[in-house]
Motif scaffolding. Structure first.
Motif, PDB file in Angstrom:
ATOM      1  N   PRO A  66      37.993  25.820  47.791  1.00 18.73           N
ATOM      2  CA  PRO A  66      38.590  24.568  48.262  1.00 18.73           C
ATOM      3  C   PRO A  66      39.471  23.888  47.207  1.00 18.73           C
ATOM      4  O   PRO A  66      40.434  23.210  47.551  1.00 18.73           O
ATOM      5  CB  PRO A  66      37.380  23.696  48.594  1.00 18.73           C
ATOM      6  N   ALA A  67      39.153  24.091  45.929  1.00 19.65           N
ATOM      7  CA  ALA A  67      39.927  23.464  44.854  1.00 19.65           C
ATOM      8  C   ALA A  67      41.137  24.302  44.445  1.00 19.65           C
ATOM      9  O   ALA A  67      41.972  23.851  43.683  1.00 19.65           O
ATOM     10  CB  ALA A  67      39.036  23.222  43.645  1.00 19.65           C
ATOM     11  N   GLY A  68      41.227  25.527  44.957  1.00 19.76           N
ATOM     12  CA  GLY A  68      42.327  26.411  44.596  1.00 19.76           C
ATOM     13  C   GLY A  68      43.547  26.205  45.466  1.00 19.76           C
ATOM     14  O   GLY A  68      43.479  25.609  46.546  1.00 19.76           O
ATOM     15  N   LYS A  69      44.667  26.698  44.975  1.00 18.49           N
ATOM     16  CA  LYS A  69      45.913  26.652  45.747  1.00 18.49           C
ATOM     17  C   LYS A  69      46.733  27.878  45.375  1.00 18.49           C
ATOM     18  O   LYS A  69      47.106  28.054  44.217  1.00 18.49           O
ATOM     19  CB  LYS A  69      46.699  25.387  45.444  1.00 18.49           C
ATOM     20  N   VAL A  70      46.987  28.717  46.357  1.00 15.84           N
ATOM     21  CA  VAL A  70      47.757  29.930  46.123  1.00 15.84           C
ATOM     22  C   VAL A  70      49.242  29.606  46.264  1.00 15.84           C
ATOM     23  O   VAL A  70      49.697  29.148  47.312  1.00 15.84           O
ATOM     24  CB  VAL A  70      47.352  31.047  47.115  1.00 15.84           C
ATOM     25  N   ALA A  71      49.984  29.838  45.193  1.00 19.45           N
ATOM     26  CA  ALA A  71      51.428  29.622  45.213  1.00 19.45           C
ATOM     27  C   ALA A  71      52.158  30.924  45.524  1.00 19.45           C
ATOM     28  O   ALA A  71      53.210  30.914  46.155  1.00 19.45           O
ATOM     29  CB  ALA A  71      51.900  29.071  43.875  1.00 19.45           C
ATOM     30  N   ARG A  72      51.586  32.054  45.081  1.00 21.24           N
ATOM     31  CA  ARG A  72      52.247  33.345  45.255  1.00 21.24           C
ATOM     32  C   ARG A  72      51.191  34.441  45.350  1.00 21.24           C
ATOM     33  O   ARG A  72      50.227  34.444  44.580  1.00 21.24           O
ATOM     34  CB  ARG A  72      53.172  33.611  44.073  1.00 21.24           C
ATOM     35  N   LEU A  73      51.381  35.337  46.293  1.00 23.92           N
ATOM     36  CA  LEU A  73      50.487  36.479  46.465  1.00 23.92           C
ATOM     37  C   LEU A  73      51.331  37.733  46.603  1.00 23.92           C
ATOM     38  O   LEU A  73      52.185  37.814  47.487  1.00 23.92           O
ATOM     39  CB  LEU A  73      49.615  36.296  47.717  1.00 23.92           C
ATOM     40  N   THR A  74      51.130  38.682  45.690  1.00 26.05           N
ATOM     41  CA  THR A  74      51.814  39.970  45.807  1.00 26.05           C
ATOM     42  C   THR A  74      50.763  41.027  46.120  1.00 26.05           C
ATOM     43  O   THR A  74      49.641  40.977  45.603  1.00 26.05           O
ATOM     44  CB  THR A  74      52.581  40.347  44.524  1.00 26.05           C
ATOM     45  N   ILE A  75      51.146  41.959  46.964  1.00 29.59           N
ATOM     46  CA  ILE A  75      50.223  43.010  47.418  1.00 29.59           C
ATOM     47  C   ILE A  75      50.959  44.334  47.393  1.00 29.59           C
ATOM     48  O   ILE A  75      52.100  44.419  47.866  1.00 29.59           O
ATOM     49  CB  ILE A  75      49.762  42.737  48.871  1.00 29.59           C
ATOM     50  N   HIS A  76      50.310  45.341  46.841  1.00 26.86           N
ATOM     51  CA  HIS A  76      50.866  46.683  46.980  1.00 26.86           C
ATOM     52  C   HIS A  76      49.739  47.697  47.126  1.00 26.86           C
ATOM     53  O   HIS A  76      48.664  47.541  46.546  1.00 26.86           O
ATOM     54  CB  HIS A  76      51.828  47.056  45.837  1.00 26.86           C
ATOM     55  N   ASP A  77      50.002  48.681  47.969  1.00 24.82           N
ATOM     56  CA  ASP A  77      49.027  49.755  48.168  1.00 24.82           C
ATOM     57  C   ASP A  77      48.965  50.604  46.909  1.00 24.82           C
ATOM     58  O   ASP A  77      49.991  50.859  46.276  1.00 24.82           O
ATOM     59  CB  ASP A  77      49.432  50.608  49.367  1.00 24.82           C
ATOM     60  N   ASP A  78      47.751  51.017  46.549  1.00 21.59           N
ATOM     61  CA  ASP A  78      47.569  51.829  45.355  1.00 21.59           C
ATOM     62  C   ASP A  78      46.441  52.832  45.605  1.00 21.59           C
ATOM     63  O   ASP A  78      45.262  52.502  45.463  1.00 21.59           O
ATOM     64  CB  ASP A  78      47.238  50.951  44.147  1.00 21.59           C
ATOM     65  N   PRO A  79      46.775  54.061  45.995  1.00 24.73           N
ATOM     66  CA  PRO A  79      45.744  55.063  46.289  1.00 24.73           C
ATOM     67  C   PRO A  79      44.924  55.476  45.068  1.00 24.73           C
ATOM     68  O   PRO A  79      43.879  56.102  45.209  1.00 24.73           O
ATOM     69  CB  PRO A  79      46.545  56.241  46.846  1.00 24.73           C
ATOM     70  N   ARG A  80      45.367  55.082  43.866  1.00 23.99           N
ATOM     71  CA  ARG A  80      44.627  55.444  42.645  1.00 23.99           C
ATOM     72  C   ARG A  80      43.406  54.559  42.400  1.00 23.99           C
ATOM     73  O   ARG A  80      42.607  54.849  41.525  1.00 23.99           O
ATOM     74  CB  ARG A  80      45.548  55.375  41.432  1.00 23.99           C
ATOM     75  N   ILE A  81      43.275  53.463  43.152  1.00 28.34           N
ATOM     76  CA  ILE A  81      42.140  52.560  42.955  1.00 28.34           C
ATOM     77  C   ILE A  81      40.853  53.314  43.245  1.00 28.34           C
ATOM     78  O   ILE A  81      40.726  53.956  44.293  1.00 28.34           O
ATOM     79  CB  ILE A  81      42.259  51.316  43.864  1.00 28.34           C
ATOM     80  N   LYS A  82      39.914  53.240  42.304  1.00 28.73           N
ATOM     81  CA  LYS A  82      38.651  53.937  42.508  1.00 28.73           C
ATOM     82  C   LYS A  82      37.775  53.134  43.471  1.00 28.73           C
ATOM     83  O   LYS A  82      37.798  51.902  43.477  1.00 28.73           O
ATOM     84  CB  LYS A  82      37.927  54.185  41.185  1.00 28.73           C
ATOM     85  N   GLU A  83      37.045  53.850  44.287  1.00 25.56           N
ATOM     86  CA  GLU A  83      36.151  53.195  45.236  1.00 25.56           C
ATOM     87  C   GLU A  83      34.891  52.750  44.514  1.00 25.56           C
ATOM     88  O   GLU A  83      34.385  53.426  43.627  1.00 25.56           O
ATOM     89  CB  GLU A  83      35.832  54.132  46.397  1.00 25.56           C
ATOM     90  N   ARG A  84      34.408  51.594  44.888  1.00 21.59           N
ATOM     91  CA  ARG A  84      33.198  51.024  44.312  1.00 21.59           C
ATOM     92  C   ARG A  84      32.170  50.848  45.409  1.00 21.59           C
ATOM     93  O   ARG A  84      32.505  50.897  46.583  1.00 21.59           O
ATOM     94  CB  ARG A  84      33.498  49.665  43.675  1.00 21.59           C
TER      95      ARG A  84
END
Length: 94
Positions: A66-84
């Protein structure tokens, strides 16, 4: 499964953003990690089915803290991310 890396900037450090992001991820069944970046932004790696991931991205975009405010969000797919097995509040992945 879709794997994405996100970077969130705005008022996202010192407002509980990482911990509320983890709460949303746990509720939705998203695995991955969230961490503070040195530049004041927050990094996120997230892994989930497309629909679940879209819901998670929407929650992040709207700031789960509630106290946060997102000014910018970037997203990119990355198949190298290891699954957790869970979603962790951590340091940047190595």
């Amino acid at each position: 499964m879709r794997k994405v890396h996100m970077n969130v900037s705005g008022r996202v450090q010192g407002v509980g953003f990482r911990y509320t992001t983890k709460m949303v991820a746990d509720q939705l069944g998203v695995t991955g990690a969230v961490w503070n970046e040195a530049d004041g932004s927050v990094g996120i790696e997230a892994v989930a089915e497309d629909k679940v991931l879209e819901d998670f991205i929407t929650a992040v975009r709207n700031s789960p803290s509630p106290a946060g405010k997102v000014a910018r969000l970037t997203i990119h797919d990355d198949p190298r991310i290891k699954e957790r097995k869970s979603f962790d509040v951590s340091y940047p992945p190595q």
